[in-house]
Design an enzyme around this catalytic site. Structure first.
Site, short mmCIF file in Angstrom:
data_model
loop_
_atom_site.label_atom_id
_atom_site.label_comp_id
_atom_site.label_asym_id
_atom_site.label_seq_id
_atom_site.Cartn_x
_atom_site.Cartn_y
_atom_site.Cartn_z
NE ARG A 268 -3.32 2.70 0.68
CZ ARG A 268 -4.85 2.80 0.01
NH1 ARG A 268 -4.71 1.55 -0.99
NH2 ARG A 268 -5.78 3.20 0.53
CG HIS A 338 -5.02 -4.35 6.55
ND1 HIS A 338 -4.29 -4.46 8.06
CD2 HIS A 338 -5.10 -5.05 5.70
CE1 HIS A 338 -3.66 -5.78 7.21
NE2 HIS A 338 -4.08 -6.08 6.09
N GLY A 339 -6.84 0.45 7.29
CA GLY A 339 -7.89 1.15 6.74
C GLY A 339 -8.62 0.30 6.75
CD GLU A 363 -9.59 -23.13 28.06
OE1 GLU A 363 -8.32 -23.65 28.71
OE2 GLU A 363 -9.50 -23.69 27.18
CB SER A 366 -8.38 -10.24 31.24
OG SER A 366 -7.94 -10.53 29.36
#
Length: 380
Positions: A268, A338-339, A363, A366
């Protein structure tokens, strides 16, 4: 401290990475769109021994050490998060529970099926009203004669609708709290076991997630794992190992996001040059690389401690916490790099962005990891 992988470990990682590039990545978008677990992949994964990584060779498994297992999970996640989750949960949870806590007769009966992929493993702990507070489960198991009868509903079960062998946590003595929880092995065709709603998920859509309902499900006494009341302790130890696998999965997803970003950034162009030559983009890539490398070191450390037979509870929580959040940051940066193209399904970073969220939840969230770490720090 040796940071070098063995030749065998490097070969395992490269073999699984090559497999992911050939057999998983080309189909990941399709499986995600369909929300379908690719059953056609099961024998191919079995041929590599990936369903039996945690199973000792004597029961037909690969008998891999924990570090080698994490390398394989990382490589699968680089290909697709849902497939990695299926393999990780099969090995760490259902199969792992049996490996570490079942008696010899149970191991002989069930581990060869799990190691070969003949039966996929599901681990049934979570309920509609009991997630992080695992001791609050309401599923009951009542003994009558030589059998136990299980009744209750489990939710968010990976391999829930495709599993062949289920490890089920249920209350056997409601007066004893967490000390009254027991674990049972339940076969798919057992009367009273019914698959309920199949979940339509945000991410990891190529993994199978479903509700599993037990209605007076009759289980023989010999399918009790350990003694009555051992289940909660067994479950917590099983989750500790599982968290290392989820950390590895997060690193694999993060590295896939980083690789995609570097490749896109080289192609890009903006303001007359590739966007990777702009400091704003280059610094994002630098942060992604540094954080993912740190995450991998935490995962590897926890795995090595487990292999050495040393305590690793805190280290597993640290690895899962940091790796999952570092990978989430990497995925978010990848979408930003990536915009507009990062916001559409033609590019893989959109899927990675959705997939990686699971690693901050599954599992042990956080928040639960921070509780475990904080208690350890305060206790010191």
């Amino acid at each position: 401290m040796d940071f070098q992988l063995t030749d065998e470990q490097r070969l395992i990682h490269q073999t699984v990475r090559d497999f992911a590039a050939r057999e998983i990545r080309p189909h990941a978008r399709e499986w995600d769109r369909e929300g379908r677990f690719p059953l056609e992949l099961v024998p191919k994964l079995a041929a590599l021994g990936l369903w039996g990584m945690t199973v000792p060779a004597g029961y037909g498994g690969a008998g891999l050490d924990m570090l080698s297992t994490t390398l394989a999970i990382e490589a699968l996640a680089w290909g697709d998060g849902g497939v990695a989750l299926a393999v990780a949960s099969h090995n760490s949870l259902c199969t792992g529970h049996i490996v570490h806590f079942a008696d010899e007769a149970q191991k002989q009966r069930y581990l060869p099926q799990l190691a070969s992929g003949q039966a996929l493993g599901a681990w049934c702990l979570t309920e509609p009203g009991a997630g992080s507070d695992a001791a609050a489960i309401q599923t009951r198991a009542v003994r009558r004669g030589e059998c136990w009868y299980i009744s209750g509903t489990k939710v968010f079960i990976t391999q829930g609708s495709v599993g062949g062998i289920y490890v089920v946590l249920a209350v056997t003595d409601p007066q004893r709290g967490r000390e009254g929880i027991s674990a049972f092995i339940v076969e798919r065709e057992t009367p009273g076991l019914r698959v309920g709603k199949k979940e339509d998920k945000l991410g990891v859509r190529s993994s199978d997630t479903a509700e599993v309902v037990f209605d007076e499900c009759e289980v023989p006494e010999e399918n009790l794992i350990g003694r009555p009341g051992d289940g909660y302790r067994q479950a917590m130890r099983t989750l500790e190992r599982g968290r290392i696998g989820i950390g590895a999965m997060a690193v694999g997803l993060g590295r896939a996001a980083l690789q995609a970003s570097v490749e896109y950034g080289r192609e890009r162009r903006a303001f007359g040059r590739p966007i990777v030559e702009h400091q704003a983009i280059a610094f994002m890539l630098a942060d992604m690389a540094a954080e993912l490398e740190a995450a991998w070191l935490l995962v590897a450390r926890a795995a090595v401690l487990a292999d050495q037979g040393r305590p690793f509870r805190r280290e597993a929580s640290m690895a899962k916490l940091y790796a999952s959040e570092a990978a989430a940051r990497a995925a978010a940066r990848a979408v930003q790099i990536h915009g507009g193209y990062g916001f559409i399904k033609d590019y893989p970073v959109e899927r990675i962005y959705r997939d990686v969220k699971l690693t901050e939840i599954g599992e042990g969230t956080s928040e639960i990891q921070r509780i475990i770490i904080a208690k350890s720090v305060i206790g010191e």
